[in-house]
Design a protein around this motif. Structure first.
Motif, PDB file in Angstrom:
ATOM      1  N   GLU A  88       9.044   0.604  23.775  1.00  0.00           N
ATOM      2  CA  GLU A  88       7.919   0.967  23.556  1.00  0.00           C
ATOM      3  C   GLU A  88       7.562   1.343  25.104  1.00  0.00           C
ATOM      4  O   GLU A  88       7.023   2.125  25.883  1.00  0.00           O
ATOM      5  CB  GLU A  88       7.599   1.661  22.511  1.00  0.00           C
ATOM      6  CG  GLU A  88       6.241   1.837  22.062  1.00  0.00           C
ATOM      7  CD  GLU A  88       6.015   1.875  21.005  1.00  0.00           C
ATOM      8  OE1 GLU A  88       6.882   2.839  19.246  1.00  0.00           O
ATOM      9  OE2 GLU A  88       5.754   1.537  20.133  1.00  0.00           O
TER      10      GLU A  88
ATOM     11  N   SER B  50       9.979  10.599  17.115  1.00  0.00           N
ATOM     12  CA  SER B  50       9.249   9.595  16.638  1.00  0.00           C
ATOM     13  C   SER B  50      10.016   8.625  15.754  1.00  0.00           C
ATOM     14  O   SER B  50       9.153   7.654  15.027  1.00  0.00           O
ATOM     15  CB  SER B  50       9.794  10.410  14.632  1.00  0.00           C
ATOM     16  OG  SER B  50      10.863  11.381  14.420  1.00  0.00           O
TER      17      SER B  50
ATOM     18  N   SER C 215       6.028   4.766  17.760  1.00  0.00           N
ATOM     19  CA  SER C 215       5.089   4.126  16.965  1.00  0.00           C
ATOM     20  C   SER C 215       3.547   5.154  17.013  1.00  0.00           C
ATOM     21  O   SER C 215       3.463   5.172  17.786  1.00  0.00           O
ATOM     22  CB  SER C 215       4.671   2.718  17.097  1.00  0.00           C
ATOM     23  OG  SER C 215       3.918   3.205  18.311  1.00  0.00           O
ATOM     24  N   ALA C 216       2.477   4.860  16.137  1.00  0.00           N
ATOM     25  CA  ALA C 216       1.802   5.726  16.079  1.00  0.00           C
ATOM     26  C   ALA C 216       0.474   5.005  17.719  1.00  0.00           C
ATOM     27  O   ALA C 216       0.292   6.116  17.852  1.00  0.00           O
ATOM     28  CB  ALA C 216       0.920   5.904  14.500  1.00  0.00           C
ATOM     29  N   GLN C 217       1.205   3.883  17.715  1.00  0.00           N
ATOM     30  CA  GLN C 217       0.162   3.217  18.508  1.00  0.00           C
ATOM     31  C   GLN C 217      -0.073   3.846  19.919  1.00  0.00           C
ATOM     32  O   GLN C 217      -0.573   4.179  20.617  1.00  0.00           O
ATOM     33  CB  GLN C 217      -0.098   1.960  18.580  1.00  0.00           C
ATOM     34  CG  GLN C 217      -0.737   1.165  19.398  1.00  0.00           C
ATOM     35  CD  GLN C 217      -2.002   1.613  19.549  1.00  0.00           C
ATOM     36  OE1 GLN C 217      -3.142   1.683  18.230  1.00  0.00           O
ATOM     37  NE2 GLN C 217      -3.186   1.880  19.882  1.00  0.00           N
TER      38      GLN C 217
ATOM     39  N   ARG D 245       3.545   6.007   9.049  1.00  0.00           N
ATOM     40  CA  ARG D 245       4.028   6.565  10.275  1.00  0.00           C
ATOM     41  C   ARG D 245       3.313   7.779  10.530  1.00  0.00           C
ATOM     42  O   ARG D 245       2.370   8.525  11.696  1.00  0.00           O
ATOM     43  CB  ARG D 245       5.607   6.727  10.681  1.00  0.00           C
ATOM     44  CG  ARG D 245       5.614   6.855  12.419  1.00  0.00           C
ATOM     45  CD  ARG D 245       7.179   6.059  12.471  1.00  0.00           C
ATOM     46  NE  ARG D 245       6.699   5.153  13.186  1.00  0.00           N
ATOM     47  CZ  ARG D 245       7.353   4.361  13.715  1.00  0.00           C
ATOM     48  NH1 ARG D 245       8.857   4.501  14.534  1.00  0.00           N
ATOM     49  NH2 ARG D 245       7.991   2.871  13.905  1.00  0.00           N
TER      50      ARG D 245
ATOM     51  N   GLY E 182      -0.426   7.564  10.990  1.00  0.00           N
ATOM     52  CA  GLY E 182      -0.779   6.962  11.991  1.00  0.00           C
ATOM     53  C   GLY E 182      -0.746   8.468  13.321  1.00  0.00           C
ATOM     54  O   GLY E 182      -1.560   8.389  13.373  1.00  0.00           O
ATOM     55  N   TYR E 183       0.408   9.050  12.773  1.00  0.00           N
ATOM     56  CA  TYR E 183       0.505  10.642  13.684  1.00  0.00           C
ATOM     57  C   TYR E 183      -0.858  11.132  13.867  1.00  0.00           C
ATOM     58  O   TYR E 183      -1.508  11.939  15.026  1.00  0.00           O
ATOM     59  CB  TYR E 183       1.690  11.683  14.094  1.00  0.00           C
ATOM     60  CG  TYR E 183       2.876  10.094  13.981  1.00  0.00           C
ATOM     61  CD1 TYR E 183       3.091   9.182  15.033  1.00  0.00           C
ATOM     62  CD2 TYR E 183       4.072  10.193  13.287  1.00  0.00           C
ATOM     63  CE1 TYR E 183       4.098   8.529  15.534  1.00  0.00           C
ATOM     64  CE2 TYR E 183       4.972  10.002  13.771  1.00  0.00           C
ATOM     65  CZ  TYR E 183       5.135   8.736  14.934  1.00  0.00           C
ATOM     66  OH  TYR E 183       6.799   8.007  15.130  1.00  0.00           O
TER      67      TYR E 183
END
Length: 387
Positions: free
Chosen positions: A37, A71, A74-76, A110, A113-114
């Motif tokens: 990632e 998906s 990660s949201a980060q 998640r 977070g998105y």
């Protein structure tokens, strides 16, 4: 900003999946124990930087994270990509930012977070709610998980989402297809992509074709399904896309209206316009396809770009390219858009337009297929080849 250039979108390709589906011909690859990632986000940001000059000062009107399975990130990571996009290009007011998500990778935390990272639209790859059909399609989720994923999306604050649903599946009856649609409609999406399974080269289904419904069954599924969607307030605006009023996908509309888009990520494609003197030139670009090769480009960024190839769309090919997109839309486009997006006078296509209008295939005052024209689109389009 050059006012005569089209709106600009960004496509971000995330190439990994938990498992490759047998019908999928997209550039997707089975993920290993760990997805790289951080390295991939770094490469995407460098790729984005390379593309900045091609924006010609245009802010992004939409962003679409596709795959693969975005998906899985990660949201980060998604937030870092979005921050980079805003820094390099800027965002138009009311920008649409869509992320594809599969129910098998859905987690409520998640999704929250998105949403916090700036994603404001989800596209959930349901495909079917029927256990047998999901098995045939190689999907890793159940119908129950698909329903739960929509509930998670709503709980996370997403009031704008699309459901992807397929029909014409192995062994599927019109009743099966209607049951899938009824379940989807019960979830109250504002957009639904409802498309027929087709067998594409370089897929497992191409190598070992399943037995698909006969033409009469496919026609019955289409007729029953279209009526059901319309009755429930989802109106067809494109060959396989249905939406509530004013809820069409902005990113997709930019494609069909021959807008510009930058593609970043392994195998991503882009289409970009610029003025060369008084001539509008339109290029297609594509990035290196294999994720491992794409990642290696960051090792030699001074001498290698992420682009694997490009081509100019020649003037004689532009009418067909434009019409292949515009005529997918039920409402078509204004005639003036042809010159705006191709740099060619409308007279360039006067002869085929006259012929097709005489046949009742294109409406008189717009570049819009009639109901008959939509049925025979593949026969209509060759009229614009090398005009």
């Amino acid at each position: 900003m050059a006012p005569s250039l089209p709106p600009l979108s960004l496509y971000v390709h995330i190439p990994w999946c938990v498992r490759k589906c047998p019908y999928c011909d997209f550039n997707s690859h089975k993920a290993g124990p760990e997805v790289p990632e951080q390295a991939y986000v770094h490469a995407l940001l460098r790729d984005m930087q390379d593309e900045t000059a091609r924006s010609h000062g245009r802010p992004l009107s939409s962003i679409f994270f596709g795959g693969g399975t975005p998906s899985l990130f990660s949201a980060q990571a998604i937030g870092d990509i979005l921050q980079g996009a805003e820094r390099h290009f800027g965002f138009a007011a009311n920008i649409e930012i869509t992320l594809e998500a599969n129910p098998g990778t859905a987690e409520q935390g998640r999704f929250h977070g998105y949403r916090a990272a700036g994603v404001n639209r989800l596209s959930i790859g349901v495909q079917s709610f029927n256990a047998q059909h999901l098995h045939h399609l190689g999907r890793i989720h159940s119908g129950r998980e698909a329903i739960d994923a929509v509930a998670m999306a709503r709980a996370a604050g997403f009031d704008n989402f699309n459901l992807d649903l397929m029909h014409g599946l192995p062994g599927q009856t019109p009743e099966d297809a209607s049951a899938d649609l009824t379940q989807a409609l019960d979830l109250a999406p504002n957009h639904l992509s409802w498309y027929q399974l087709t067998i594409e080269p370089n897929t497992e289904f191409f190598r070992r074709p399943p037995v698909l419904p006969i033409e009469d069954t496919l026609a019955d599924i289409q007729d029953v399904g279209s009526a059901l969607l319309s009755e429930n307030g989802l109106h067809q605006y494109e060959i396989s896309a249905y939406a509530k009023t004013n809820q069409q996908a902005a990113h997709n509309l930019n494609y069909w209206r021959f807008g510009d888009y930058i593609g970043i990520g392994a195998g991503a494609h882009g289409k970009l316009s610029h003025w060369h003197g008084n001539q509008l030139q339109i290029h297609r670009q594509w990035k290196t396809r294999l994720p491992e090769h794409y990642l290696k480009r960051t090792d030699n960024i001074a001498t290698q770009r992420f682009e694997a190839g490009s081509e100019v769309i020649e003037a004689q090919d532009l009418p067909l390219e434009f019409m292949m997109n515009a005529l997918r839309l039920n409402d078509g486009v204004e005639q003036s858009l042809f010159q705006q997006r191709t740099g060619l006078a409308l007279d360039t296509i006067a002869a085929p337009l006259k012929h097709l209008r005489e046949q009742g295939l294109i409406t008189p005052d717009r570049l819009q297929p009639t109901a008959l024209g939509s049925r025979y689109l593949n026969r209509l389009l060759p009229a614009f080849e090398a005009v």
